[in-house]
Write a protein that holds these residues in place. Structure first.
Motif, PDB file in Angstrom:
ATOM      1  N   UNK A 317      40.823 -38.493 -12.159  1.00  0.00           N
ATOM      2  CA  UNK A 317      40.754 -39.199 -13.433  1.00  0.00           C
ATOM      3  C   UNK A 317      41.866 -38.803 -14.387  1.00  0.00           C
ATOM      4  N   UNK A 318      42.127 -39.645 -15.352  1.00  0.00           N
ATOM      5  CA  UNK A 318      43.175 -39.406 -16.337  1.00  0.00           C
ATOM      6  C   UNK A 318      42.743 -38.359 -17.363  1.00  0.00           C
ATOM      7  N   UNK A 319      43.718 -37.656 -17.915  1.00  0.00           N
ATOM      8  CA  UNK A 319      43.440 -36.666 -18.939  1.00  0.00           C
ATOM      9  C   UNK A 319      42.917 -37.264 -20.223  1.00  0.00           C
ATOM     10  N   UNK A 320      43.134 -38.554 -20.422  1.00  0.00           N
ATOM     11  CA  UNK A 320      42.625 -39.215 -21.626  1.00  0.00           C
ATOM     12  C   UNK A 320      41.105 -39.314 -21.623  1.00  0.00           C
ATOM     13  N   UNK A 321      40.493 -38.989 -20.496  1.00  0.00           N
ATOM     14  CA  UNK A 321      39.035 -38.936 -20.434  1.00  0.00           C
ATOM     15  C   UNK A 321      38.486 -37.789 -21.290  1.00  0.00           C
ATOM     16  N   UNK A 322      39.275 -36.744 -21.439  1.00  0.00           N
ATOM     17  CA  UNK A 322      38.830 -35.546 -22.162  1.00  0.00           C
ATOM     18  C   UNK A 322      39.956 -35.078 -23.081  1.00  0.00           C
ATOM     19  N   UNK A 323      40.317 -35.881 -24.084  1.00  0.00           N
ATOM     20  CA  UNK A 323      41.473 -35.556 -24.920  1.00  0.00           C
ATOM     21  C   UNK A 323      41.279 -34.309 -25.770  1.00  0.00           C
ATOM     22  N   UNK A 324      40.028 -33.977 -26.112  1.00  0.00           N
ATOM     23  CA  UNK A 324      39.777 -32.816 -26.963  1.00  0.00           C
ATOM     24  C   UNK A 324      40.246 -31.517 -26.310  1.00  0.00           C
ATOM     25  N   UNK A 325      40.114 -31.434 -24.981  1.00  0.00           N
ATOM     26  CA  UNK A 325      40.474 -30.204 -24.288  1.00  0.00           C
ATOM     27  C   UNK A 325      41.949 -29.882 -24.451  1.00  0.00           C
ATOM     28  N   UNK A 326      42.794 -30.894 -24.350  1.00  0.00           N
ATOM     29  CA  UNK A 326      44.239 -30.668 -24.461  1.00  0.00           C
ATOM     30  C   UNK A 326      44.586 -30.029 -25.802  1.00  0.00           C
ATOM     31  N   UNK A 327      43.900 -30.469 -26.850  1.00  0.00           N
ATOM     32  CA  UNK A 327      44.143 -29.901 -28.178  1.00  0.00           C
ATOM     33  C   UNK A 327      43.586 -28.490 -28.289  1.00  0.00           C
ATOM     34  N   UNK A 328      42.435 -28.256 -27.682  1.00  0.00           N
ATOM     35  CA  UNK A 328      41.769 -26.956 -27.774  1.00  0.00           C
ATOM     36  C   UNK A 328      42.571 -25.837 -27.112  1.00  0.00           C
ATOM     37  N   UNK A 329      43.260 -26.159 -26.024  1.00  0.00           N
ATOM     38  CA  UNK A 329      43.964 -25.106 -25.284  1.00  0.00           C
ATOM     39  C   UNK A 329      45.473 -25.138 -25.511  1.00  0.00           C
ATOM     40  N   UNK A 330      45.908 -25.937 -26.487  1.00  0.00           N
ATOM     41  CA  UNK A 330      47.348 -26.090 -26.728  1.00  0.00           C
ATOM     42  C   UNK A 330      47.983 -24.761 -27.133  1.00  0.00           C
ATOM     43  N   UNK A 331      49.068 -24.395 -26.467  1.00  0.00           N
ATOM     44  CA  UNK A 331      49.827 -23.219 -26.887  1.00  0.00           C
ATOM     45  C   UNK A 331      51.082 -23.648 -27.655  1.00  0.00           C
ATOM     46  N   UNK A 332      51.192 -24.967 -27.861  1.00  0.00           N
ATOM     47  CA  UNK A 332      52.268 -25.491 -28.691  1.00  0.00           C
ATOM     48  C   UNK A 332      51.656 -26.453 -29.712  1.00  0.00           C
ATOM     49  N   UNK A 333      51.012 -25.910 -30.752  1.00  0.00           N
ATOM     50  CA  UNK A 333      50.351 -26.767 -31.736  1.00  0.00           C
ATOM     51  C   UNK A 333      51.360 -27.573 -32.543  1.00  0.00           C
ATOM     52  N   UNK A 334      50.861 -28.588 -33.236  1.00  0.00           N
ATOM     53  CA  UNK A 334      51.726 -29.386 -34.096  1.00  0.00           C
ATOM     54  C   UNK A 334      52.322 -28.501 -35.185  1.00  0.00           C
ATOM     55  N   UNK A 335      53.590 -28.677 -35.420  1.00  0.00           N
ATOM     56  CA  UNK A 335      54.281 -27.863 -36.420  1.00  0.00           C
ATOM     57  C   UNK A 335      54.710 -28.751 -37.575  1.00  0.00           C
ATOM     58  N   UNK A 336      54.284 -28.393 -38.767  1.00  0.00           N
ATOM     59  CA  UNK A 336      54.654 -29.175 -39.942  1.00  0.00           C
ATOM     60  C   UNK A 336      56.022 -28.720 -40.442  1.00  0.00           C
ATOM     61  N   UNK A 337      56.923 -29.689 -40.648  1.00  0.00           N
ATOM     62  CA  UNK A 337      58.302 -29.382 -41.042  1.00  0.00           C
ATOM     63  C   UNK A 337      58.713 -30.302 -42.190  1.00  0.00           C
ATOM     64  N   UNK A 338      59.470 -29.751 -43.094  1.00  0.00           N
ATOM     65  CA  UNK A 338      59.998 -30.574 -44.190  1.00  0.00           C
ATOM     66  C   UNK A 338      60.890 -31.683 -43.627  1.00  0.00           C
ATOM     67  N   UNK A 339      60.918 -32.809 -44.319  1.00  0.00           N
ATOM     68  CA  UNK A 339      61.662 -33.981 -43.841  1.00  0.00           C
ATOM     69  C   UNK A 339      63.141 -33.884 -44.205  1.00  0.00           C
ATOM     70  N   UNK A 340      63.801 -32.835 -43.688  1.00  0.00           N
ATOM     71  CA  UNK A 340      65.238 -32.668 -43.881  1.00  0.00           C
ATOM     72  C   UNK A 340      65.864 -32.265 -42.550  1.00  0.00           C
ATOM     73  N   UNK A 341      67.113 -32.625 -42.382  1.00  0.00           N
ATOM     74  CA  UNK A 341      67.787 -32.253 -41.134  1.00  0.00           C
ATOM     75  C   UNK A 341      67.930 -30.740 -41.017  1.00  0.00           C
ATOM     76  N   UNK A 342      68.096 -30.062 -42.142  1.00  0.00           N
ATOM     77  CA  UNK A 342      68.235 -28.603 -42.110  1.00  0.00           C
ATOM     78  C   UNK A 342      66.950 -27.943 -41.588  1.00  0.00           C
ATOM     79  N   UNK A 343      65.806 -28.382 -42.120  1.00  0.00           N
ATOM     80  CA  UNK A 343      64.523 -27.820 -41.699  1.00  0.00           C
ATOM     81  C   UNK A 343      64.252 -28.145 -40.228  1.00  0.00           C
ATOM     82  N   UNK A 344      64.595 -29.351 -39.831  1.00  0.00           N
ATOM     83  CA  UNK A 344      64.375 -29.736 -38.437  1.00  0.00           C
ATOM     84  C   UNK A 344      65.271 -28.942 -37.490  1.00  0.00           C
ATOM     85  N   UNK A 345      66.510 -28.701 -37.908  1.00  0.00           N
ATOM     86  CA  UNK A 345      67.432 -27.925 -37.071  1.00  0.00           C
ATOM     87  C   UNK A 345      66.937 -26.499 -36.873  1.00  0.00           C
ATOM     88  N   UNK A 346      66.386 -25.913 -37.933  1.00  0.00           N
ATOM     89  CA  UNK A 346      65.834 -24.563 -37.815  1.00  0.00           C
ATOM     90  C   UNK A 346      64.638 -24.547 -36.881  1.00  0.00           C
TER      91      UNK A 346
END
Length: 352
Positions: A317-346
């Protein structure tokens, strides 16, 4: 596009002139050769059967189209099933497609969000019970008789008939049967179905040999491995969280007849395989699917698999069957970044 298994494999299925040739385009799923994972394991001929590419995202569509077609042929007015998720999605979808009301019994708190959402969307009547899957199946069997419904769990023989068609596709794609077929085992209908399909293909002289069937249960839900039912099965892989498989006997027959095995893998091994498939192969499968790969890797470590052999791991089965798990075990969480090229480059400097 798939013509559907009833049309493609009609001569190998129990169809009559009265059986409606319904289809949502099930079957014809990809068999993808491994790249990076195969190299890391030293297994050059490793393949993944992507059953998550079926219409409702799991292998259950193959059996369900056959079961529902037979129900229509016999003038059934209602479908019922017990489910940890995938069966409910398939039953509800084909019921909706054919205008047949569907009732689903699910164990409370033990079904992945994505699967329940599908059954809801397809309009099924969903009843959550205070009990596990085995209790839900027991009740579904009673209600099917009392209320004259068609039970579409894998104890329905037409389910097994439909599911066996995946083995035909594997042989057609490879030009022969693989040496090993690795597959998750929950209610054990799928390993039963694949073995039946390989035997029928050999009897038809399309292949000259059959594979060793390697089935894998989760350690916390491994009744076949333990040799007795598990009263309270526990595993992160909800689709195989079953303590008393309906197809226990035929699964053992597949194992013995093919000179294969049924073993267990831990949740840690399942999650490791789950991540490896996504990160190394670009394949997002549900946790239960990853049990086949985790088991294959364990068998390789234990020298039970010839590394030069051809190996197919079924990803059910596809992983979309259990989408919550992917978020729960993520070792690369969403990172909030300022909307500038300098912040994104860093921020991008930390990418590896």
């Amino acid at each position: 596009m798939s013509l559907g298994i009833l049309n493609t494999y009609s001569e190998f299925l129990p169809l009559s002139e009265k059986t409606p040739r319904i289809s949502l385009g099930e079957g014809g799923t990809p068999l993808v050769q491994s790249e990076r994972l195969a190299k890391s394991l030293g297994i050059p001929n490793l393949f993944f059967k992507l059953e998550g590419c079926n219409p409702t995202g799991s292998f259950k569509d193959r059996g369900m189209v056959m079961a529902v077609a037979n129900a229509i042929e016999n003038n059934s007015r209602q479908l019922i099933c017990a489910s940890t998720g995938n069966t409910s999605a398939a039953a509800a979808a084909y019921g909706a497609h054919c205008g047949i009301p569907t009732v689903v019994l699910v164990p409370k708190g033990n079904v992945a969000t994505g699967k329940v959402a599908q059954a809801i969307a397809y309009g099924a009547k969903i009843l959550s019970i205070n009990g596990n899957f085995d209790k839900a199946l027991e009740l579904a069997q009673i209600l099917a008789v009392d209320l004259k419904m068609t039970l579409v769990n894998s104890i329905n023989p037409y389910r097994i008939e439909g599911q066996k068609t995946a083995s035909f596709e594997i042989c057609e794609r490879l030009g022969s049967a693989p040496d090993y077929l690795c597959i998750p085992v929950g209610n054990a209908g799928n390993i039963t179905a694949y073995w039946r399909g390989f035997k029928e293909w050999k009897e038809a002289e399309f292949i000259s040999s059959t594979p060793k069937m390697f089935g894998f249960q989760a350690e916390g839900a491994a009744p076949i491995v333990l040799g007795h039912p598990v009263k309270e099965p526990q595993t992160i892989a909800s689709a195989i969280k079953i303590g008393n498989p309906a197809s226990w006997t035929t699964a053992l027959e597949a194992c013995v007849e093919s000179n294969g095995l049924i073993d267990s893998v831990s949740d840690e091994e399942i999650l490791s395989a789950y991540k490896s498939l996504a990160r190394m192969e670009g394949i997002f499968c549900e946790p239960a699917s990853a049990a086949s790969v985790a088991g294959m890797m364990k068998a390789k470590r234990n020298n039970l698999i010839n590394p030069d052999a051809s190996i197919v791991c079924v990803l059910t089965g596809t992983g979309l069957k259990d989408p919550d798990l992917a978020s729960q075990i993520a070792d690369r969480p969403l990172q909030e970044v300022e909307a500038t090229t300098e912040a994104l480059s860093i921020a991008l400097q930390s990418i590896n």
